[in-house]
Scaffold this motif. Sequence first.
Motif, PDB file in Angstrom:
ATOM      1  N   GLN A  10       0.806  -1.218   0.000  1.00  0.00           N
ATOM      2  CA  GLN A  10       0.000   0.000   0.000  1.00  0.00           C
ATOM      3  C   GLN A  10       0.840   1.270   0.000  1.00  0.00           C
ATOM      4  O   GLN A  10       0.353   2.335  -0.353  1.00  0.00           O
ATOM      5  CB  GLN A  10      -0.918   0.010   1.245  1.00  0.00           C
ATOM      6  CG  GLN A  10      -1.872  -1.166   1.332  1.00  0.00           C
ATOM      7  CD  GLN A  10      -2.913  -1.141   0.245  1.00  0.00           C
ATOM      8  OE1 GLN A  10      -3.418  -0.094  -0.136  1.00  0.00           O
ATOM      9  NE2 GLN A  10      -3.246  -2.318  -0.280  1.00  0.00           N
ATOM     10  N   VAL A  11       2.090   1.166   0.438  1.00  0.00           N
ATOM     11  CA  VAL A  11       2.981   2.333   0.461  1.00  0.00           C
ATOM     12  C   VAL A  11       4.317   1.933  -0.144  1.00  0.00           C
ATOM     13  O   VAL A  11       4.634   0.749  -0.259  1.00  0.00           O
ATOM     14  CB  VAL A  11       3.202   2.856   1.901  1.00  0.00           C
ATOM     15  CG1 VAL A  11       1.891   3.287   2.538  1.00  0.00           C
ATOM     16  CG2 VAL A  11       3.901   1.822   2.758  1.00  0.00           C
TER      17      VAL A  11
ATOM     18  N   THR B  55       8.590   4.897   2.699  1.00  0.00           N
ATOM     19  CA  THR B  55       7.601   5.319   3.686  1.00  0.00           C
ATOM     20  C   THR B  55       7.381   4.242   4.732  1.00  0.00           C
ATOM     21  O   THR B  55       7.290   4.522   5.935  1.00  0.00           O
ATOM     22  CB  THR B  55       6.266   5.653   2.994  1.00  0.00           C
ATOM     23  OG1 THR B  55       6.484   6.688   2.027  1.00  0.00           O
ATOM     24  CG2 THR B  55       5.231   6.123   3.999  1.00  0.00           C
TER      25      THR B  55
ATOM     26  N   SER C 240      -0.781   5.411   0.452  1.00  0.00           N
ATOM     27  CA  SER C 240      -2.195   5.549   0.716  1.00  0.00           C
ATOM     28  C   SER C 240      -2.432   5.704   2.210  1.00  0.00           C
ATOM     29  O   SER C 240      -1.589   5.337   3.038  1.00  0.00           O
ATOM     30  CB  SER C 240      -2.946   4.318   0.198  1.00  0.00           C
ATOM     31  OG  SER C 240      -2.609   3.180   0.971  1.00  0.00           O
ATOM     32  N   VAL C 241      -3.588   6.242   2.563  1.00  0.00           N
ATOM     33  CA  VAL C 241      -3.943   6.388   3.973  1.00  0.00           C
ATOM     34  C   VAL C 241      -3.990   5.025   4.640  1.00  0.00           C
ATOM     35  O   VAL C 241      -3.498   4.843   5.759  1.00  0.00           O
ATOM     36  CB  VAL C 241      -5.302   7.110   4.105  1.00  0.00           C
ATOM     37  CG1 VAL C 241      -5.748   7.151   5.565  1.00  0.00           C
ATOM     38  CG2 VAL C 241      -5.214   8.528   3.551  1.00  0.00           C
ATOM     39  N   LEU C 242      -4.567   4.043   3.939  1.00  0.00           N
ATOM     40  CA  LEU C 242      -4.636   2.692   4.492  1.00  0.00           C
ATOM     41  C   LEU C 242      -3.233   2.142   4.742  1.00  0.00           C
ATOM     42  O   LEU C 242      -2.971   1.524   5.779  1.00  0.00           O
ATOM     43  CB  LEU C 242      -5.388   1.772   3.526  1.00  0.00           C
ATOM     44  CG  LEU C 242      -5.436   0.279   3.924  1.00  0.00           C
ATOM     45  CD1 LEU C 242      -6.126   0.103   5.279  1.00  0.00           C
ATOM     46  CD2 LEU C 242      -6.129  -0.535   2.836  1.00  0.00           C
TER      47      LEU C 242
ATOM     48  N   VAL D 150      -0.433   3.794   5.355  1.00  0.00           N
ATOM     49  CA  VAL D 150       0.183   4.468   6.505  1.00  0.00           C
ATOM     50  C   VAL D 150      -0.384   3.920   7.803  1.00  0.00           C
ATOM     51  O   VAL D 150       0.351   3.659   8.769  1.00  0.00           O
ATOM     52  CB  VAL D 150      -0.046   5.994   6.412  1.00  0.00           C
ATOM     53  CG1 VAL D 150       0.396   6.682   7.700  1.00  0.00           C
ATOM     54  CG2 VAL D 150       0.709   6.572   5.222  1.00  0.00           C
ATOM     55  N   VAL D 151      -1.704   3.718   7.841  1.00  0.00           N
ATOM     56  CA  VAL D 151      -2.337   3.164   9.045  1.00  0.00           C
ATOM     57  C   VAL D 151      -1.814   1.763   9.326  1.00  0.00           C
ATOM     58  O   VAL D 151      -1.519   1.405  10.479  1.00  0.00           O
ATOM     59  CB  VAL D 151      -3.875   3.148   8.891  1.00  0.00           C
ATOM     60  CG1 VAL D 151      -4.524   2.362  10.035  1.00  0.00           C
ATOM     61  CG2 VAL D 151      -4.416   4.564   8.870  1.00  0.00           C
TER      62      VAL D 151
END
Length: 332
Positions: free
Chosen positions: A100-101, A105, A158-160, A162-163
């Motif tokens: 996702q990242v 990151t 993405s926000v997901l 990072v979470v």
Amino acid sequence: MTLTNFSPERRSARLALAAVAVSVVLWASAFVSIRSAGAAYSPGALALGRLLAGTLVLGLLLLIRREGLPPRAAWPGIVASGVLWFACYTVALLNWGEQQVDAGTAAMIVNIGPILMALLASRFLGEALPPRLIAGMAVSFAGAIAVGLSMSGEGHASVLGVVLCLVAAATYAAGVVLQKPALRHGSPLQVTFFACLVGALTCLPFSGQLVSDASHAPASATLNMVYLGVFPTALAFTTWAYALARTSASRMGATTYVVPALVVLMSWAVLDEVPAALTLVGGAICLAGVAVSRSRPAAREGGGVAATGVPAPTAEPGAVPPAPDGSAERVD
């Protein structure tokens, strides 16, 4: 007091350092193997396959050594670390989060973990946070950020994603801190095997995906999954538990900042990924920070007289003096 009185403590410290060195080298190699296995296996399937392979190897070792079940007092820490560290961390970061990242990151966010570990260990285990440890972790974290920035490029985040990386950092830190009390009651092999088993049971909902992916995956991907289970899981987690039983969780967490530097070198050697200058500088900073965090203040002269002029208390025969970080290190 003669030098031989300190030899058991020094021997234990050296063995613990060698054990954690094995762990960080194998964990760094895991990032390289995941590049191959992750292309053919979905995140949950890869985590389950890795944990099943690790459980099988650890189970055989447990039977050979005839260690049996750990005491009841060890089980809360075993179950908690198995769910949080072995299962959630593996799925959230090493497999799913990295999809996702971008790698840079992910590296920056997950390296919050050792800092969280030190704070949790201080709060719940009563471990001291010496200035050298805090300074070393700050330096290493700066190095990890440099490595992450150099690897990010035009990557995505993405926000997901990072979470997920934040969840991975938190579950990693909590899992280690919760594992520490379990090692007061069970052996490193017992704690690692049953935590790995708990992690595998937690990932059983992905069994269908594992069977489906295995039927189409190339042999190289499956072999890398098995490698992840045997070495970065079974062996590395056992040597980690051995070292964790003999030193503080916060000092162990600081040592894992060696991993980003090793990943850079392994990717260069194995995947022919030539690192940028900033990547190399960041890796060197990580190593320098680890050196600072693991250094100990020079012994004061004066024959055991403290700075206040009051003679230091005499230990009982055979007693092991506390480590400078406030933890009582175990001696074999």
